[in-house]
Design a protein around this motif. Sequence first.
Motif, PDB file in Angstrom:
ATOM      1  N   TYR A  36      31.517  23.193  66.603  1.00  0.00           N
ATOM      2  CA  TYR A  36      31.056  23.075  65.225  1.00  0.00           C
ATOM      3  C   TYR A  36      29.957  24.117  65.007  1.00  0.00           C
ATOM      4  CZ  TYR A  36      33.354  18.585  64.351  1.00  0.00           C
ATOM      5  OH  TYR A  36      34.282  17.588  64.162  1.00  0.00           O
ATOM      6  N   GLN A  38      26.535  25.051  62.390  1.00  0.00           N
ATOM      7  CA  GLN A  38      25.593  24.550  61.382  1.00  0.00           C
ATOM      8  C   GLN A  38      24.774  25.702  60.823  1.00  0.00           C
ATOM      9  OE1 GLN A  38      22.394  21.992  62.735  1.00  0.00           O
ATOM     10  NE2 GLN A  38      22.393  20.850  60.807  1.00  0.00           N
ATOM     11  N   TYR A  39      24.846  25.893  59.515  1.00  0.00           N
ATOM     12  CA  TYR A  39      24.015  26.873  58.830  1.00  0.00           C
ATOM     13  C   TYR A  39      22.742  26.187  58.351  1.00  0.00           C
ATOM     14  CZ  TYR A  39      28.239  29.643  59.119  1.00  0.00           C
ATOM     15  OH  TYR A  39      29.336  30.318  59.594  1.00  0.00           O
ATOM     16  N   ARG A  42      22.137  22.659  56.257  1.00  0.00           N
ATOM     17  CA  ARG A  42      23.476  22.176  55.961  1.00  0.00           C
ATOM     18  C   ARG A  42      23.947  21.242  57.052  1.00  0.00           C
ATOM     19  NH1 ARG A  42      26.168  25.452  52.378  1.00  0.00           N
ATOM     20  NH2 ARG A  42      27.471  23.621  52.111  1.00  0.00           N
ATOM     21  N   GLY A  43      25.008  20.503  56.761  1.00  0.00           N
ATOM     22  CA  GLY A  43      25.654  19.696  57.782  1.00  0.00           C
ATOM     23  C   GLY A  43      26.525  20.560  58.669  1.00  0.00           C
ATOM     24  N   LEU A  44      27.048  19.966  59.727  1.00  0.00           N
ATOM     25  CA  LEU A  44      27.898  20.702  60.649  1.00  0.00           C
ATOM     26  C   LEU A  44      29.289  20.910  60.050  1.00  0.00           C
ATOM     27  CD1 LEU A  44      25.662  19.346  62.481  1.00  0.00           C
ATOM     28  CD2 LEU A  44      27.352  19.486  64.322  1.00  0.00           C
ATOM     29  N   GLN A  45      29.898  22.030  60.431  1.00  0.00           N
ATOM     30  CA  GLN A  45      31.257  22.333  59.992  1.00  0.00           C
ATOM     31  C   GLN A  45      32.141  22.550  61.206  1.00  0.00           C
ATOM     32  OE1 GLN A  45      31.445  25.647  57.222  1.00  0.00           O
ATOM     33  NE2 GLN A  45      29.376  25.240  56.521  1.00  0.00           N
TER      34      GLN A  45
ATOM     35  N   GLN B  37      19.253  14.320  64.168  1.00  0.00           N
ATOM     36  CA  GLN B  37      18.998  15.654  64.710  1.00  0.00           C
ATOM     37  C   GLN B  37      17.505  15.934  64.757  1.00  0.00           C
ATOM     38  OE1 GLN B  37      20.506  19.062  62.471  1.00  0.00           O
ATOM     39  NE2 GLN B  37      20.752  20.239  64.357  1.00  0.00           N
ATOM     40  N   GLU B 109      25.257  16.515  54.009  1.00  0.00           N
ATOM     41  CA  GLU B 109      24.209  17.528  54.050  1.00  0.00           C
ATOM     42  C   GLU B 109      22.960  17.037  54.786  1.00  0.00           C
ATOM     43  OE1 GLU B 109      26.113  20.189  53.166  1.00  0.00           O
ATOM     44  OE2 GLU B 109      24.627  20.911  51.735  1.00  0.00           O
TER      45      GLU B 109
END
Lengths: 115, 116
Positions: A36, A38-39, A42-45, B37, B109
């Motif tokens: 995955y 993560q930017y 943002r959430g993970l992609q 996190q 998000e």
Amino acid sequence: AQSVAQPEDQVNVAEGNPLTVKCTYSVSGNPYLFWYVQYPNRGLQFLLKYITGDNLVKGSYGFEAEFNKSQTSFHLKKPSALVSDSALYFCAVSPSGNRDDKIIFGKGTRLHILP
Amino acid sequence: DARVTQTPRHKVTEMGQEVTMRCQPILGHNTVFWYRQTMMQGLELLAYFRNRAPLDDSGMPKDRFSAEMPDATLATLKIQPSEPRDSAVYFCASGPPPTGHTGELFFGEGSRLTVL
């Protein structure tokens, strides 16, 4: 205990060069493996996954990963890095046969692509 | 464009206060995960549900955290009382069945919590 290790907190690569982000795992049986990205903020992609079959799997944005059972590794690779690839990358594992669907993530590796 | 929705996006509160974070999973997804996190610990699995039933919440401090799914469109994570060490970004993710085989989780998000 089931675990995923990403031995590098940070990886720096010059733009245009190949990149590798390392991942090793420790689970019983034959795991399913994922990457995955993560930017910032943002959430993970989801990027890609290995379930079975060809050890080299291809994913989004030109990324690929190589499954190596003997070394219990699943390294993420890209032939030519872009500045836009700079992000936080997570390796994840779901133990095979785990009908409870638990997915465990590594701590992440920050990738910096230098212009 | 289906997505996982989390509220609030940001929350600042004082130690001892109750905090509730909410998540709306993607319609049709039957697994919901809560992750936390932090810089030090990375991404920790707190709890997850399948078909609204809790499957594992062993990663969650039981004395102060609770997670529920009152219905298929809402998952909640509650902290009572909150402590400064709870400061983190909390992510909700959902997945279509069977998640362990497809692997593709869809993340919200995140809710950034700061406990003073």
